[in-house]
Design an enzyme around this catalytic site. Structure first.
Site, PDB file in Angstrom:
ATOM      1  N   GLY A  46       0.835  -1.193   0.000  1.00 19.24           N
ATOM      2  CA  GLY A  46       0.000   0.000   0.000  1.00 19.24           C
ATOM      3  C   GLY A  46       0.867   1.239   0.000  1.00 19.24           C
ATOM      4  O   GLY A  46       2.028   1.189   0.422  1.00 19.24           O
ATOM      5  N   GLN A  51       2.886   9.932   1.354  1.00 15.41           N
ATOM      6  CA  GLN A  51       4.170   9.212   1.292  1.00 15.41           C
ATOM      7  C   GLN A  51       4.971   9.536   0.036  1.00 15.41           C
ATOM      8  O   GLN A  51       6.151   9.203  -0.045  1.00 15.41           O
ATOM      9  CB  GLN A  51       3.932   7.694   1.346  1.00 15.41           C
ATOM     10  CG  GLN A  51       3.388   7.221   2.682  1.00 15.41           C
ATOM     11  CD  GLN A  51       3.246   5.721   2.686  1.00 15.41           C
ATOM     12  OE1 GLN A  51       2.256   5.196   2.206  1.00 15.41           O
ATOM     13  NE2 GLN A  51       4.238   5.027   3.201  1.00 15.41           N
ATOM     14  N   CYS A  89       6.056  -0.100   7.029  1.00 10.04           N
ATOM     15  CA  CYS A  89       5.629   1.081   6.281  1.00 10.04           C
ATOM     16  C   CYS A  89       6.770   1.522   5.371  1.00 10.04           C
ATOM     17  O   CYS A  89       7.927   1.551   5.805  1.00 10.04           O
ATOM     18  CB  CYS A  89       5.261   2.198   7.256  1.00 10.04           C
ATOM     19  SG  CYS A  89       4.676   3.693   6.448  1.00 10.04           S
ATOM     20  N   LEU A  90       6.452   1.866   4.118  1.00 11.39           N
ATOM     21  CA  LEU A  90       7.504   2.294   3.185  1.00 11.39           C
ATOM     22  C   LEU A  90       8.155   3.605   3.625  1.00 11.39           C
ATOM     23  O   LEU A  90       9.249   3.917   3.168  1.00 11.39           O
ATOM     24  CB  LEU A  90       6.940   2.436   1.764  1.00 11.39           C
ATOM     25  CG  LEU A  90       6.474   1.131   1.105  1.00 11.39           C
ATOM     26  CD1 LEU A  90       5.998   1.392  -0.316  1.00 11.39           C
ATOM     27  CD2 LEU A  90       7.572   0.076   1.125  1.00 11.39           C
ATOM     28  N   HIS A 132      -4.403   1.066   7.554  1.00  7.45           N
ATOM     29  CA  HIS A 132      -3.052   1.640   7.591  1.00  7.45           C
ATOM     30  C   HIS A 132      -2.953   2.821   6.619  1.00  7.45           C
ATOM     31  O   HIS A 132      -2.453   3.896   6.975  1.00  7.45           O
ATOM     32  CB  HIS A 132      -2.034   0.546   7.241  1.00  7.45           C
ATOM     33  CG  HIS A 132      -0.607   1.012   7.181  1.00  7.45           C
ATOM     34  ND1 HIS A 132       0.359   0.550   8.042  1.00  7.45           N
ATOM     35  CD2 HIS A 132       0.020   1.894   6.347  1.00  7.45           C
ATOM     36  CE1 HIS A 132       1.514   1.149   7.756  1.00  7.45           C
ATOM     37  NE2 HIS A 132       1.338   1.949   6.722  1.00  7.45           N
ATOM     38  N   GLU A 133      -3.464   2.611   5.390  1.00  5.42           N
ATOM     39  CA  GLU A 133      -3.367   3.674   4.375  1.00  5.42           C
ATOM     40  C   GLU A 133      -4.292   4.835   4.712  1.00  5.42           C
ATOM     41  O   GLU A 133      -3.932   5.997   4.514  1.00  5.42           O
ATOM     42  CB  GLU A 133      -3.673   3.113   2.978  1.00  5.42           C
ATOM     43  CG  GLU A 133      -2.744   2.006   2.508  1.00  5.42           C
ATOM     44  CD  GLU A 133      -1.270   2.331   2.681  1.00  5.42           C
ATOM     45  OE1 GLU A 133      -0.883   3.509   2.519  1.00  5.42           O
ATOM     46  OE2 GLU A 133      -0.492   1.405   3.008  1.00  5.42           O
ATOM     47  N   HIS A 136      -2.713   7.161   7.029  1.00  2.00           N
ATOM     48  CA  HIS A 136      -1.748   8.093   6.411  1.00  2.00           C
ATOM     49  C   HIS A 136      -2.433   9.402   6.014  1.00  2.00           C
ATOM     50  O   HIS A 136      -1.821  10.470   6.068  1.00  2.00           O
ATOM     51  CB  HIS A 136      -1.112   7.470   5.170  1.00  2.00           C
ATOM     52  CG  HIS A 136       0.089   6.623   5.458  1.00  2.00           C
ATOM     53  ND1 HIS A 136       1.223   7.121   6.073  1.00  2.00           N
ATOM     54  CD2 HIS A 136       0.358   5.317   5.215  1.00  2.00           C
ATOM     55  CE1 HIS A 136       2.128   6.153   6.192  1.00  2.00           C
ATOM     56  NE2 HIS A 136       1.623   5.042   5.686  1.00  2.00           N
TER      57      HIS A 136
HETATM   58 ZN    ZN Z   1       2.593   3.254   5.672  1.00  2.00          ZN
END
Ligand code: ZN
Length: 171
Positions: A46, A51, A89-90, A132-133, A136
């Site tokens: 995701g 991000q 998480c990226l 999670h997304e 963000h």
């Molecule tokens: Zn993340």
């Protein structure tokens, strides 16, 4: 298509609340494609607008062996159940926590990359990715969902990893 730079925690605009799209214009499908390519390039499941430096309410996700999906202006309509599970998480590469609490079922509505509305129900891992997304877009990252002691340990680990990453890239 293009791979975008991923913003590392806690850089802007990761901890800010993202703005809704007033209208979904012709640039949205291209943005979604670039975000999906960026997510794939980093082996993520995701990726949210903040991000990649875009403080707008958009995220993409992809479950294993499924087509990627794009969510614009998403709203979580229902949440049910609770379970703890592992997340990374990226924006905090290399950092994982095993006990991130999430609802086990969500019902969500959003616009797709073409601006068409859809509504769906998700369970388990997919429900976890969506939460999670969605977080963000509210400026919330997964350590914020942990108890305060675990959060402190995770953020300390991240501080060290981040320094290594930045010195390895010559910054
Ligand atoms: Zn993340």
């Amino acid at each position: 298509m293009a791979v975008m730079d991923v913003v590392l925690y806690p850089d802007d605009p990761l901890t800010q609340k993202a703005e809704p799209f007033d209208c979904v214009g012709p640039e949205a499908p291209q943005l979604a494609k670039n975000m999906i390519e960026t997510m794939d390039a980093h082996d993520g499941v995701g990726l949210a607008g903040p991000q990649v430096g875009i403080a707008k309410r958009i995220f993409v996700l992809c479950e294993p062996d499924q087509e990627p999906m794009c969510f614009i202006n998403p709203e979580i309509l229902e949440m049910e159940g609770r379970e703890e599970g592992e997340e990374g998480c990226l924006s905090m590469p290399g950092i994982y926590a095993k006990n991130v609490p999430r609802a086990t079922r969500v019902r969500v509505k959003a616009l797709d990359a073409e601006g068409q509305p859809f509504e769906m129900e998700a369970h388990g891992f997919l429900a976890r990715i969506i939460q999670h997304e969605y977080d963000h877009l509210e400026g919330i990252l997964f350590p914020d969902r942990l108890d305060i002691i675990t959060r402190g340990i995770v953020l300390q680990d991240w501080t060290e990893v981040r320094q290594e990453l930045l010195s390895a890239s010559g910054e």
